[in-house]
Design a protein around this motif. Structure first.
Motif, PDB file in Angstrom:
ATOM      1  N   UNK A  26       0.834  -1.208   0.000  1.00 17.46           N
ATOM      2  CA  UNK A  26       0.000   0.000   0.000  1.00 17.46           C
ATOM      3  C   UNK A  26       0.867   1.254   0.000  1.00 17.46           C
ATOM      4  N   UNK A  27       0.402   2.286  -0.709  1.00 18.93           N
ATOM      5  CA  UNK A  27       1.111   3.563  -0.741  1.00 18.93           C
ATOM      6  C   UNK A  27       0.342   4.592   0.075  1.00 18.93           C
ATOM      7  N   UNK A  28       0.976   5.725   0.314  1.00 19.31           N
ATOM      8  CA  UNK A  28       0.376   6.752   1.168  1.00 19.31           C
ATOM      9  C   UNK A  28      -0.861   7.390   0.547  1.00 19.31           C
ATOM     10  N   UNK A  29      -1.011   7.296  -0.800  1.00 13.05           N
ATOM     11  CA  UNK A  29      -2.174   7.902  -1.459  1.00 13.05           C
ATOM     12  C   UNK A  29      -3.341   6.928  -1.621  1.00 13.05           C
ATOM     13  N   UNK A  60      -2.080   0.844  -4.515  1.00  8.84           N
ATOM     14  CA  UNK A  60      -1.220  -0.288  -4.200  1.00  8.84           C
ATOM     15  C   UNK A  60      -0.162  -0.439  -5.286  1.00  8.84           C
ATOM     16  N   UNK A  61       1.072  -0.687  -4.846  1.00  8.91           N
ATOM     17  CA  UNK A  61       2.149  -0.996  -5.787  1.00  8.91           C
ATOM     18  C   UNK A  61       2.257  -2.508  -5.943  1.00  8.91           C
ATOM     19  N   UNK A  62       2.350  -2.947  -7.177  1.00 13.59           N
ATOM     20  CA  UNK A  62       2.539  -4.359  -7.480  1.00 13.59           C
ATOM     21  C   UNK A  62       3.966  -4.567  -7.965  1.00 13.59           C
ATOM     22  N   UNK A  63       4.667  -5.507  -7.371  1.00 14.09           N
ATOM     23  CA  UNK A  63       5.952  -5.972  -7.889  1.00 14.09           C
ATOM     24  C   UNK A  63       5.848  -7.478  -8.086  1.00 14.09           C
ATOM     25  N   UNK A  64       6.433  -7.985  -9.152  1.00 22.12           N
ATOM     26  CA  UNK A  64       6.261  -9.406  -9.438  1.00 22.12           C
ATOM     27  C   UNK A  64       7.404  -9.944 -10.284  1.00 22.12           C
ATOM     28  N   UNK A  73      -0.973   0.188  -9.242  1.00 25.19           N
ATOM     29  CA  UNK A  73      -2.276  -0.270  -9.706  1.00 25.19           C
ATOM     30  C   UNK A  73      -3.315   0.828  -9.558  1.00 25.19           C
ATOM     31  N   UNK A  74      -4.137   1.034 -10.568  1.00 22.70           N
ATOM     32  CA  UNK A  74      -5.252   1.976 -10.418  1.00 22.70           C
ATOM     33  C   UNK A  74      -6.224   1.482  -9.347  1.00 22.70           C
TER      34      UNK A  74
END
Length: 223
Positions: A100-103, A106-110, A153-154
């Motif tokens: 999760x980001x502050x805004x 969510x950031x996805x890394x894979x 991710x949007x």
């Protein structure tokens, strides 16, 4: 987990003699980060199922031991462990991390090791396959570097991980199966996540192979 929704579905092969090596996993990392895993060990017998369990447990231990590492680094260590401990002859896997980001996004890394690519469905566009950097399946070159891809991710995104039993069969090649999967998710994007997974397995999958799905949906735009 800040409104993150998860769902899974497992549909075994109808033939009793076919014991698959499919697996999925989801577990917490640092903070509110969560790891998502889907994989498939080569073979359809008791040995494949046993080695699947060993590989699953090893991956979980490696990810939790060094949560600061990216998915590609963790898969490289898993590949090394597999070659030295003979955990499996070969396997495909996706290791993803949602942070999760502050805004509120969510950031996805894979990282993908020889596995069919993740499918991403957003609220404002057609679904796409995340065909970024990937590498060969585990067990072939245990010293090779494994890339990690990243994206934001949007809001309201749905990420679908699946095994090849959903998109490939004796009567359907994988390209056709992946096209059908993308079209199906576009048409049924509004379904609750558990039902989407169950309907995908029922309507698209065959009966000769296990089908495993793991899906995540991020919170929608705040009103």
């Amino acid at each position: 987990m800040s409104g993150l929704e998860l769902a899974t579905h497992y549909q075994p092969a109808q033939q009793a003699a076919e014991v698959g090596g499919d697996w999925y996993d989801a577990f917490p990392l640092d903070g509110e980060d969560i790891a998502l895993v889907i994989g498939d060990v080569t073979g359809h017998d008791i040995q494949a199922a046993s080695r699947m369990s060993e590989l699953r447990n090893m991956l979980r231990a490696l990810a939790v031991d060094r949560p600061e590492e990216g998915p590609g680094q963790i898969l490289r260590r898993l590949d090394t462990a597999q070659s030295r401990l003979t955990l499996a002859d070969a396997a495909t896997v996706i290791l993803a991390r949602l942070s999760p980001s502050s805004d509120g996004r969510w950031e996805l890394s894979w990282s993908v090791a020889g596995h069919p690519p993740p499918l991403l469905l957003t609220t404002e566009s057609t679904s796409i396959y995340l065909t970024g950097p990937s590498a060969m399946l585990l067990g072939l070159r245990p010293t090779m570097q494994r890339p990690t891809a990243r994206m934001m991710l949007p809001a309201g995104s749905t990420l679908v991980l699946y095994t090849d039993g959903l998109v490939e069969s004796r009567s359907q090649d994988i390209d056709t199966g992946m096209t059908r999967l993308r079209q199906y998710t576009d048409t049924h994007r509004g379904l609750p996540l558990p039902r989407l997974c169950a309907d995908l397995a029922r309507d698209l999958g065959g009966t000769r192979d296990d089908i495993t799905l793991l899906a995540a949906r991020t919170p929608g735009t705040r009103g």
